[in-house]
Enzyme design. Structure first.
Site, PDB file in Angstrom:
ATOM      1  CG  HIS A 159      82.155  76.340  59.845  1.00 24.84           C
ATOM      2  ND1 HIS A 159      81.792  77.233  60.826  1.00 24.84           N
ATOM      3  CD2 HIS A 159      83.136  76.937  59.138  1.00 24.84           C
ATOM      4  CE1 HIS A 159      82.531  78.326  60.715  1.00 24.84           C
ATOM      5  NE2 HIS A 159      83.360  78.171  59.692  1.00 24.84           N
ATOM      6  CG  ASP A 196      76.673  75.221  56.835  1.00 27.64           C
ATOM      7  OD1 ASP A 196      76.706  76.028  55.894  1.00 27.64           O
ATOM      8  OD2 ASP A 196      77.584  75.105  57.672  1.00 27.64           O
ATOM      9  CD  GLN A 232      82.936  76.938  52.052  1.00 21.78           C
ATOM     10  OE1 GLN A 232      83.273  77.112  50.885  1.00 21.78           O
ATOM     11  NE2 GLN A 232      83.353  77.729  53.021  1.00 21.78           N
ATOM     12  CE  LYS A 292      81.929  81.147  54.248  1.00 20.17           C
ATOM     13  NZ  LYS A 292      83.283  81.108  54.777  1.00 20.17           N
ATOM     14  CB  CYS A 340      85.791  77.389  61.696  1.00 22.67           C
ATOM     15  SG  CYS A 340      86.413  79.032  61.990  1.00 22.67           S
TER      16      CYS A 340
HETATM   17  C1  LIG Z   1      80.536  75.147  55.885  1.00 18.03           C
HETATM   18  C2  LIG Z   1      80.485  76.473  56.568  1.00 18.03           C
HETATM   19  N1  LIG Z   1      79.487  76.746  57.409  1.00 18.03           N
HETATM   20  C3  LIG Z   1      79.386  77.917  58.031  1.00 18.03           C
HETATM   21  C4  LIG Z   1      80.310  78.915  57.845  1.00 18.03           C
HETATM   22  C5  LIG Z   1      80.167  80.194  58.582  1.00 18.03           C
HETATM   23  O1  LIG Z   1      79.886  81.229  57.673  1.00 18.03           O
HETATM   24  P1  LIG Z   1      79.823  82.732  58.168  1.00 18.03           P
HETATM   25  O2  LIG Z   1      81.101  82.989  58.910  1.00 18.03           O
HETATM   26  O3  LIG Z   1      79.712  83.516  56.897  1.00 18.03           O
HETATM   27  O4  LIG Z   1      78.634  82.873  59.029  1.00 18.03           O
HETATM   28  C6  LIG Z   1      81.386  78.678  56.999  1.00 18.03           C
HETATM   29  C7  LIG Z   1      82.438  79.693  56.833  1.00 18.03           C
HETATM   30  O5  LIG Z   1      83.561  79.393  56.516  1.00 18.03           O
HETATM   31  C8  LIG Z   1      81.477  77.439  56.345  1.00 18.03           C
HETATM   32  O6  LIG Z   1      82.478  77.174  55.514  1.00 18.03           O
END
Ligand SMILES: Cc1ncc(COP(=O)(O)O)c(C=O)c1O
Length: 425
Positions: free
Chosen positions: A142, A219, A222, A245, A383
């Site tokens: 992401h 990270d 998900q 999430k 993203c």
């Molecule tokens: C794999 C992953 N990392 C990071 C994020 C960023 O999360 P946040 O916008 O809640 O900080 C997302 C959000 O879609 C994501 O899917």
């Protein structure tokens, strides 16, 4: 006295886990937002990878906090402040237990995954990455696990190295191993890809990095809604996730980090609460975890996240996962049979996320027409533009399923896609 084998048998009977069934109708009752119509049609919410819906218990906990406890935390000596502090810190304890962190000081409240990564980049990264160093990330990150590292690389003259993936959306681990050299200083990868659904073998990825003496950030944005995370079993150095999430509130998330690393890291933000003593000449920073929590935090969010953990604790995540995998299989079979539809991301290990493209139809049009049927999916680059570049497409349509989704909703999606094809071709 009973014979030994009799005792054994009776103990075994007591300890045998009872088979758990998953009652999705019952679960749906916990999420009041699902029970509504969009233009007269039942809402079919399949945008869970963007954000999940919240159970009533979480909403109640946040409302209760504002109605009965609202006050600033840590600094007050009065009744409300103590109550608010207790609730907020109890949430930290619940999170610590839920992800099996060794110490409560290892749980840092942040705004979400993005801020968690930025904290690590700014504090650990700025302190440890030098000119010529290399940071390994993957081809399916992401943007929030790319751009902060890129900013650091620009500042320091360091370099990003990318673990490639194959056409199924699986990371090439032999290539990953080849990326390590004396300049490698950090590895940062996602647990589950939001764009492809791939579940990465993070335990192995961590083992390989540790073999080279390199710390790893995972990270988990998900992963956390789909599986039980055990940070000690993974042996990750950092793990980040967002509350929203995983059926919790927006604006709050968690950075887990090993205490030994946090102790050596400088603060991220300066301000109130992260200090012990301030003079104009010098400031003594607070102990962990407060050293990384400057200013008034999202108290209601923290309390809500605590209630989310309570909610998760009364579920069996392996049973939830079984239900989601059934949905994934059912939806994958149904979508694959649609002429002109191509699923992007066909890894063997997947979470319940399906990205797809339809020949000759832009994903945004798919999303718009499905919305007429009350079906919420996400369209775009999610993203993760490098993922789109890897597959040579500008965007995908993405249906992502959570524990409260049903096979009937998958049927509605499939019917909706046939309508899209009918309208647009
Ligand atoms: C794999 C992953 N990392 C990071 C994020 C960023 O999360 P946040 O916008 O809640 O900080 C997302 C959000 O879609 C994501 O899917």
């Amino acid at each position: 006295m009973r014979p030994a084998n009799d005792i054994l048998t009776s103990e075994l009977v007591v300890e045998l886990p009872r088979p758990k069934t998953f009652d999705v109708r019952k679960i749906r009752k916990d999420f009041p937002i699902l029970n509504q119509k969009v233009d007269g049609k039942p809402l079919v919410y399949l945008d869970n990878a963007a954000t999940s819906q919240k159970p009533q218990a979480v909403l109640d906990a946040m409302m209760r906090y504002y109605l009965e406890e609202n006050s600033n935390i840590h600094r007050g000596v009065h009744y409300l402040s103590e109550k608010a502090t207790q609730s907020y810190e109890a949430a930290r304890d619940k999170i610590q237990k839920y992800i099996n962190a060794a110490h409560r000081q290892e749980i840092i409240f942040v705004r979400g995954t993005t801020e968690g990564v930025n904290l690590v980049v700014s504090s650990y990264g700025r302190n440890n990455i030098k000119q010529g160093d290399e940071i390994i990330i993957s081809a399916m990150e992401h943007h929030s696990n790319i751009v902060p590292w890129q900013i650091l690389c620009e500042e320091k003259g360091a370099k990003l190295r990318i673990i490639p993936m194959d056409d199924a959306g699986e990371l090439l681990l032999e290539e990953y191993e080849k990326l390590f050299n004396s300049r490698t200083k950090f590895v940062s990868v996602n647990h589950v890809s939001n764009a492809l659904g791939t579940i990465n073998p993070v335990k192995l990825i961590i083992q390989i990095a540790h073999h080279h003496g390199i710390p790893v950030l995972i990270d988990g944005a998900q992963a956390i809604p789909h599986m039980r995370i055990d940070v000690r079993d993974l042996d990750c150095d950092f793990y980040v996730f967002s509350g929203h999430k995983v059926f919790g509130p927006t604006g709050v998330g968690v950075l887990y980090a090993k205490k030994s690393l946090l102790e050596g890291m400088p603060p991220y933000h300066g301000g109130g609460d992260m200090i012990k003593y301030v003079t104009f000449e010098k400031t003594i920073y607070n102990d962990l975890p407060n050293k990384f929590e400057a200013g008034t935090p999202n108290i209601a969010g923290g309390v809500g996240l605590g209630a989310t953990i309570d909610y998760l604790n009364q579920l069996d995540m392996s049973v939830v996962n079984g239900h989601e995998q059934e949905l994934l299989e059912y939806a994958t079979d149904a979508l694959t049979s649609i002429k002109g539809l191509r699923i992007i991301g066909t890894a063997k290990e997947k979470a319940s996320v399906i990205s797809f493209v339809l020949e000759g139809i832009h994903p945004h049009d798919i999303g718009t027409i499905l919305d007429d049927d009350g079906i919420a999916i996400r369209t775009g680059h999610h993203c993760a533009q490098p993922v789109m570049q890897r597959f040579g497409i500008p965007a995908t349509a993405r249906a992502s399923f959570a524990l409260y989704n049903t096979k009937e909703e998958v049927d509605a999606l499939v019917k909706g896609i046939y309508r899209v094809i009918e309208v647009l071709t």
